[in-house]
Design a protein around this motif. Structure first.
Motif, PDB file in Angstrom:
ATOM      1  N   THR A 170       0.849  -1.199   0.000  1.00  0.00           N
ATOM      2  CA  THR A 170       0.000   0.000   0.000  1.00  0.00           C
ATOM      3  C   THR A 170       0.881   1.244   0.000  1.00  0.00           C
ATOM      4  O   THR A 170       0.661   2.183  -0.774  1.00  0.00           O
ATOM      5  CB  THR A 170      -0.934   0.009   1.223  1.00  0.00           C
ATOM      6  N   LEU A 171       1.885   1.245   0.852  1.00  0.00           N
ATOM      7  CA  LEU A 171       2.802   2.391   0.929  1.00  0.00           C
ATOM      8  C   LEU A 171       3.607   2.537  -0.360  1.00  0.00           C
ATOM      9  O   LEU A 171       3.838   3.654  -0.841  1.00  0.00           O
ATOM     10  CB  LEU A 171       3.741   2.234   2.124  1.00  0.00           C
ATOM     11  N   ILE A 172       4.042   1.405  -0.937  1.00  0.00           N
ATOM     12  CA  ILE A 172       4.783   1.465  -2.204  1.00  0.00           C
ATOM     13  C   ILE A 172       3.898   2.020  -3.315  1.00  0.00           C
ATOM     14  O   ILE A 172       4.295   2.919  -4.068  1.00  0.00           O
ATOM     15  CB  ILE A 172       5.304   0.068  -2.589  1.00  0.00           C
ATOM     16  N   GLY A 173       2.669   1.490  -3.432  1.00  0.00           N
ATOM     17  CA  GLY A 173       1.767   1.929  -4.500  1.00  0.00           C
ATOM     18  C   GLY A 173       1.410   3.396  -4.390  1.00  0.00           C
ATOM     19  O   GLY A 173       1.477   4.154  -5.373  1.00  0.00           O
ATOM     20  N   ILE A 174       1.041   3.830  -3.179  1.00  0.00           N
ATOM     21  CA  ILE A 174       0.671   5.234  -2.968  1.00  0.00           C
ATOM     22  C   ILE A 174       1.858   6.149  -3.267  1.00  0.00           C
ATOM     23  O   ILE A 174       1.701   7.228  -3.850  1.00  0.00           O
ATOM     24  CB  ILE A 174       0.193   5.442  -1.517  1.00  0.00           C
TER      25      ILE A 174
END
Length: 577
Positions: free
Chosen positions: A243-247
């Motif tokens: 989630t952190l990578i995608g955002i």
């Protein structure tokens, strides 16, 4: 019909033998006209339809389909392994490697400014309109481990792409069976816009796609409530990290915060709050706030995005309403399904109804539409555009319809006639996707990979010619001649590559026939920046001030124009597409 049912094996063998004879007789290759792939896919499709009921539970069969899909991806992508660097975007690699080789630069300078030359400054979110912290970390690690080895970069990209596609296949097959999922996945990822970023090193969409796939997988596992404690924590960690990578890959991917908070909402309701889910949920919010802050602060300074388009609410809000208008049939379908579900519950005629499933279904579909609306407004209502900007906005639509179908099927599966109709309807859709997959089995990816090989090798060869020529007179200036504002990135990109490959000659940029009065928007911004740059003592990449027209100890390199005679010795034109 009875004969067909009793002789499925015979018919499958006939189709396979026919395909092999056809291939051998005509010696058709995939590179020529794609008939080879059409015959093979047709034969496989028939076998899948005939044997799926018998083999669905077989792990060997599932592994075979996985391997087959992987082989198709590899066969379409393999030309990239013979590609090199390109003039657009790939200069980021050259620029970073130059930073590393400059012993005067500290680690902080390299990390904060080096990866994107300060454009995506990791350490200063208030100074950039394009704040991509995760993208910068990923590229930093790749620069350290892969350096200038373009083969390593393409292998890593292939693994990211293939993993994303295989994960999507796995997820769809959990609900729709193997044959449907196989052809559906091929059709979805054969869209032209995927190939536009699958074959490139730098676009964040590649990692965005992987993040979407992994976050969806984790949300599916966590919402199933069938996990052991160890698996529960494993999928939460995976969900939180990606989630952190995608955002953090790109501003328009902040919608990816939705899956983690859907799972968190159910964990709160079921009293499963712990440090892990609190940490990742709150971290995702903080990262979204940081990215929004960065964008808003910098937009307030200019009022325009990086393409010189108006970003005021007065210009963007009407786009949102236009996006909603274009999805009116999607919204109507949701309203109808919701009405059927609620009515069936109150009339007590749908025993498979549950509020939990309705909430999950509605949330997923709202999430899908939100992705489209956000993309539509973010890209100034210019999607679909048949390029990487279509992801994930237009990607959601085929998934939207099959999710609708699956939820409806689950609601009414207790009714034999309706269930029988839905099963046969799914078979009909499978045949449709089989035909679509045969017509375009990753063809655009194959073409894009082949073109990537051609144009990168062409750029590398031309760089070699320049290097060979200018080393004869290392004190002469290399003048980059521009006749079009769009030359701006190719100019400084070529500069970085020449410096990386050891060229010591001074380099300058020179504009020709530029007229700001004839330019508008993004082109005018580029033209103005390039004119300003040529008048400075030190421009991007360390370029010196533009040479006087009568200066003759120089070499000329052209970009948007063929070689034009001037006082400098003309070398060649560098192509970019």
């Amino acid at each position: 019909m009875h004969f067909l049912k009793k002789n499925k094996t015979l018919f499958a063998i006939i189709f396979i033998v026919f395909g092999i004879i056809f291939i051998i007789k005509n010696k058709i290759l995939l590179e020529a006209n794609f008939k080879f792939s059409e015959v093979i896919l047709f034969s496989i499709g028939v076998c899948l339809i005939f044997f799926e009921n018998r083999l669905t539970r077989s792990k060997t069969y599932y592994l075979f389909i996985f391997t087959l899909l992987f082989a198709l991806i590899y066969y379409s992508y393999k030309d990239c392994f013979s590609a090199t660097w390109y003039i657009v975007d790939d200069h980021i690699m050259a620029e970073f490697q130059l930073f590393i080789k400059d012993r005067k630069k500290s680690f902080t300078e390299i990390f904060c400014k080096g990866t994107y030359g300060g454009i995506d400054a990791f350490c200063s979110p208030s100074d950039t309109i394009r704040y991509h912290p995760a993208a910068q970390i990923v590229h930093f690690l790749k620069q350290i481990f892969f350096a200038e080895n373009h083969l390593y970069w393409f292998i890593e990209k292939f693994l990211v792409v293939s993993s994303s596609i295989l994960l999507v296949f796995y997820l769809v097959s959990r609900f729709f069976g193997i044959s449907f999922s196989f052809f559906f996945t091929i059709v979805v990822f054969s869209q032209k816009y995927f190939s536009s970023f699958f074959v490139m090193h730098m676009p964040s969409e590649n990692y965005g796609l992987l993040s979407y796939a992994i976050c969806t997988l984790c949300a599916y596992k966590l919402l199933s409530n069938k996990l052991s404690v160890k698996k529960y924590y494993f999928y939460w960690i995976l969900l939180g990290i990606f989630t952190l990578i995608g955002i953090g890959m790109k501003e328009n991917l902040i919608v990816l915060i939705f899956p983690i908070w859907l799972v968190m909402a159910f964990d709160i309701y079921e009293r499963k709050i712990n440090f892990l889910n609190l940490f990742f949920s709150i971290s995702s919010i903080l990262l979204v706030v940081l990215i929004i802050y960065s964008v808003l602060v910098n937009l307030s300074k200019s009022g325009q995005d990086i393409y010189s388009r108006d970003t005021s609410p007065a210009s963007r809000i009407p786009m949102l309403f236009l996006a909603i208008k274009t999805t009116k049939f999607y919204i109507l379908s949701l309203v109808i399904i919701f009405a059927i579900a609620i009515s069936g519950k109150f009339l007590n005629i749908l025993k498979n109804f549950s509020y939990r499933n309705l909430i999950i279904f509605s949330s997923i579909q709202i999430y899908n539409l939100t992705n489209y609306y956000f993309q539509f407004v973010f890209y100034n209502a210019e999607i679909p555009a048949e390029n990487r900007y279509d992801f994930p906005g237009t990607t959601v639509f085929p998934f939207f319809w099959i999710i609708n179908f699956y939820y409806l099927s689950c609601l009414v599966k207790e009714y034999y006639f309706i269930n029988y109709f839905s099963l046969n309807f799914k078979k009909g859709i499978t045949v449709g996707y089989l035909l679509l997959a045969i017509l375009n089995p990753f063809n655009d990816l194959k073409i894009a990979a082949y073109n990537q090989k051609l144009k990168t090798n062409d750029f590398t060869n031309r760089l070699g010619e320049i290097i060979k020529k200018v080393k004869q007179n290392p004190e002469w200036v290399i003048s980059f001649e521009s006749y079009d504002p769009l030359d701006f990135e190719p100019l400084y990109s070529t500069n970085y590559f020449l410096r990386l490959y050891g060229v010591k000659n001074p380099i300058s940029y020179r504009t020709n026939n530029f007229n700001l009065n004839n330019e508008t928007g993004f082109r005018k911004m580029l033209a103005s920046s390039l004119i300003s740059c040529t008048n400075q003592a030190s421009c991007i990449g360390g370029a010196i001030k533009a040479l006087p027209k009568d200066y003759d100890k120089c070499y000329s390199v052209f970009f948007s124009s063929e070689v034009v005679k001037n006082n400098c010795e003309g070398i060649l034109k560098i192509n970019y597409y």
